[in-house]
Design a protein around this motif. Structure first.
Motif, mmCIF file in Angstrom:
data_model
loop_
_atom_site.group_PDB
_atom_site.id
_atom_site.type_symbol
_atom_site.label_atom_id
_atom_site.label_comp_id
_atom_site.label_asym_id
_atom_site.label_seq_id
_atom_site.Cartn_x
_atom_site.Cartn_y
_atom_site.Cartn_z
ATOM 1 N N UNK A 31 0.829 -1.210 0.000
ATOM 2 C CA UNK A 31 0.000 0.000 0.000
ATOM 3 C C UNK A 31 0.867 1.266 0.000
ATOM 4 N N UNK A 32 1.906 1.277 0.839
ATOM 5 C CA UNK A 32 2.717 2.483 0.984
ATOM 6 C C UNK A 32 3.723 2.656 -0.157
ATOM 7 N N UNK A 33 4.274 1.553 -0.670
ATOM 8 C CA UNK A 33 5.310 1.639 -1.693
ATOM 9 C C UNK A 33 4.771 1.541 -3.114
ATOM 10 N N UNK A 34 3.855 0.577 -3.356
ATOM 11 C CA UNK A 34 3.411 0.263 -4.716
ATOM 12 C C UNK A 34 2.149 1.033 -5.109
ATOM 13 N N UNK A 35 1.105 0.899 -4.302
ATOM 14 C CA UNK A 35 -0.182 1.508 -4.651
ATOM 15 C C UNK A 35 -0.075 3.028 -4.723
ATOM 16 N N UNK A 36 0.631 3.621 -3.767
ATOM 17 C CA UNK A 36 0.693 5.083 -3.692
ATOM 18 C C UNK A 36 1.451 5.708 -4.854
ATOM 19 N N UNK A 37 2.220 4.908 -5.599
ATOM 20 C CA UNK A 37 2.898 5.437 -6.789
ATOM 21 C C UNK A 37 1.907 5.876 -7.868
ATOM 22 N N UNK A 38 0.753 5.210 -7.880
ATOM 23 C CA UNK A 38 -0.186 5.405 -8.984
ATOM 24 C C UNK A 38 -1.545 5.952 -8.545
ATOM 25 N N UNK A 39 -1.984 5.607 -7.354
ATOM 26 C CA UNK A 39 -3.291 6.033 -6.881
ATOM 27 C C UNK A 39 -3.119 7.006 -5.709
ATOM 28 N N UNK B 66 -6.014 -8.193 -2.648
ATOM 29 C CA UNK B 66 -7.037 -7.753 -3.616
ATOM 30 C C UNK B 66 -8.075 -6.862 -2.937
ATOM 31 N N UNK B 67 -8.662 -7.354 -1.856
ATOM 32 C CA UNK B 67 -9.739 -6.608 -1.209
ATOM 33 C C UNK B 67 -9.224 -5.349 -0.524
ATOM 34 N N UNK B 68 -8.024 -5.402 0.023
ATOM 35 C CA UNK B 68 -7.447 -4.212 0.650
ATOM 36 C C UNK B 68 -7.243 -3.110 -0.367
ATOM 37 N N UNK B 69 -6.663 -3.454 -1.511
ATOM 38 C CA UNK B 69 -6.394 -2.452 -2.544
ATOM 39 C C UNK B 69 -7.687 -1.854 -3.094
ATOM 40 N N UNK C 249 -2.432 -5.122 -9.649
ATOM 41 C CA UNK C 249 -3.531 -4.153 -9.691
ATOM 42 C C UNK C 249 -3.326 -3.198 -10.850
ATOM 43 N N UNK C 250 -4.439 -2.649 -11.342
ATOM 44 C CA UNK C 250 -4.374 -1.709 -12.449
ATOM 45 C C UNK C 250 -3.899 -0.343 -11.953
ATOM 46 N N UNK C 251 -3.383 0.453 -12.878
ATOM 47 C CA UNK C 251 -3.049 1.843 -12.598
ATOM 48 C C UNK C 251 -4.115 2.729 -13.257
ATOM 49 N N UNK C 252 -4.166 4.016 -12.916
ATOM 50 C CA UNK C 252 -5.140 4.900 -13.584
ATOM 51 C C UNK C 252 -4.981 4.944 -15.097
ATOM 52 N N UNK C 253 -3.777 4.615 -15.607
ATOM 53 C CA UNK C 253 -3.573 4.595 -17.064
ATOM 54 C C UNK C 253 -4.386 3.496 -17.742
ATOM 55 N N UNK C 254 -4.933 2.579 -16.964
ATOM 56 C CA UNK C 254 -5.788 1.529 -17.513
ATOM 57 C C UNK C 254 -6.956 2.138 -18.296
ATOM 58 N N UNK C 255 -7.342 3.349 -17.936
ATOM 59 C CA UNK C 255 -8.488 4.002 -18.575
ATOM 60 C C UNK C 255 -8.060 5.022 -19.637
ATOM 61 N N UNK C 256 -6.770 5.051 -19.976
ATOM 62 C CA UNK C 256 -6.303 5.957 -21.029
ATOM 63 C C UNK C 256 -6.987 5.624 -22.355
ATOM 64 N N UNK C 257 -7.102 6.614 -23.250
ATOM 65 C CA UNK C 257 -7.784 6.354 -24.528
ATOM 66 C C UNK C 257 -6.995 5.468 -25.480
ATOM 67 N N UNK C 258 -5.650 5.569 -25.432
ATOM 68 C CA UNK C 258 -4.825 4.808 -26.371
ATOM 69 C C UNK C 258 -3.590 4.277 -25.653
ATOM 70 N N UNK C 259 -2.914 3.317 -26.299
ATOM 71 C CA UNK C 259 -1.663 2.772 -25.776
ATOM 72 C C UNK C 259 -0.556 3.810 -25.921
ATOM 73 N N UNK C 260 0.279 3.929 -24.889
ATOM 74 C CA UNK C 260 1.440 4.814 -24.939
ATOM 75 C C UNK C 260 2.676 4.026 -24.527
ATOM 76 N N UNK C 261 3.747 4.182 -25.258
ATOM 77 C CA UNK C 261 4.978 3.456 -24.987
ATOM 78 C C UNK C 261 5.511 3.780 -23.594
ATOM 79 N N UNK C 262 5.937 2.734 -22.880
ATOM 80 C CA UNK C 262 6.533 2.919 -21.563
ATOM 81 C C UNK C 262 5.544 3.135 -20.439
ATOM 82 N N UNK C 263 4.260 2.981 -20.710
ATOM 83 C CA UNK C 263 3.219 3.200 -19.706
ATOM 84 C C UNK C 263 2.858 1.899 -19.017
#
Length: 273
Positions: free
Chosen positions: A31-39, A101-104, A162-176
């Motif tokens: 939660x502190x290291x991985x999830x907080x990078x993206x959410x 899963x449920x915590x995230x 887990x997914x990142x917010x980029x999961x909802x991006x309109x198109x694929x972007x390199x390095x994302x």
């Protein structure tokens, strides 16, 4: 921004307390290291040793021996505060992935009603692809990549991708990164063993693409009822997901070996003081 407190507690009395404590520590790192990078989440996870006492302000993840049909996942109290129910039994450590899963998902969307608009998708053969229009997707951080085969390890404990917010991006972007573990390689991709739920603005029904068999299928779940969209979806899906779950034996073996080595090292390390 205040820090959310999550507590992992074994209500069964049958699980190894040291393992449950180690899982809580691993989830805290996730939660502190991985999830907080993206959410945008600031939270901690701790071990609660007494199942009869839940500190005020703590969102509990309750490990239980069994559940009635459709009752797993994140729920809301009468005061609309989230808590989670996870089946945990001594015969398998797969529950560590479920607890992750449920915590995230509880942290990313405490109310279970968060929707994110993005491009519509359709099923094509054994995959999905973008199509005309837009859907509003229920934000469930682990569902599209929830199968055990996509899990990863933290200090010898298996946790969910887990997914990142980029999961909802309109198109694929390199390095994302579309999921933390890199298992999802493009926006709105549903991996085998996962699913995605959404509403079509032209309909009042919740729909779902569920990928449990040789190819994904489209399900019409009907009009949502109950306390939250997530609870409605879980009621229609949770049992199917549990029955289809396949253990990740290779990861489980690596995690067990890691814990044995670390435990021995800890005993040796104590002699240094």
């Amino acid at each position: 921004m205040s820090v959310i407190q999550v507590g992992l507690v074994d209500t069964t009395g049958a699980l190894d307390a040291a393992l449950v404590e180690a899982v809580a520590a691993a989830l805290n790192i996730q939660v502190m290291r991985d999830l907080s990078q993206f959410w945008n989440v600031q939270a901690t996870v701790r071990y609660l040793s007494n199942p009869k006492s839940i500190p005020v302000g703590v969102w509990p993840v309750l490990l239980v021996a069994k559940l009635p049909p459709g009752e797993g996942g994140v729920h809301l109290t009468k005061k609309n505060q989230p808590y989670s129910l996870v089946i945990g039994t001594p015969d398998s450590n797969d529950w560590t992935i479920d607890a992750s899963h449920e915590t995230l998902e509880m942290l990313v969307d405490p109310s279970g009603n968060r929707l994110q608009a993005s491009r519509a998708i359709k099923i094509v053969g054994k995959d999905t692809e973008d199509t005309a229009g837009e859907f509003e997707y229920l934000v469930e951080a682990c569902d599209p990549c929830e199968a055990n085969q996509y899990a990863y390890a933290i200090n010898g404990i298996a946790v969910s991708d887990f997914i990142t917010p980029h999961f909802y991006d309109p198109v694929v972007a390199s390095g994302t990164r579309y999921s933390f573990g890199g298992n999802i390689t493009r926006p709105r991709q549903v991996l085998p063993g996962g699913y995605i739920s959404f509403t079509d603005p032209q309909s009042d029904n919740l729909e779902q693409i569920l990928y449990l068999g040789p190819k994904p299928v489209l399900r019409n779940l009907g009009p949502a009822t109950g306390s939250s969209l997530r609870m409605f979806v879980d009621g229609k899906t949770y049992d199917q997901m549990q029955k289809s779950r396949k253990p990740n034996q290779a990861l489980a073996k690596r995690c067990k070996a890691h814990r044995v080595i670390v435990d021995k090292a800890a005993l040796q390390q104590r002699k240094s003081y």
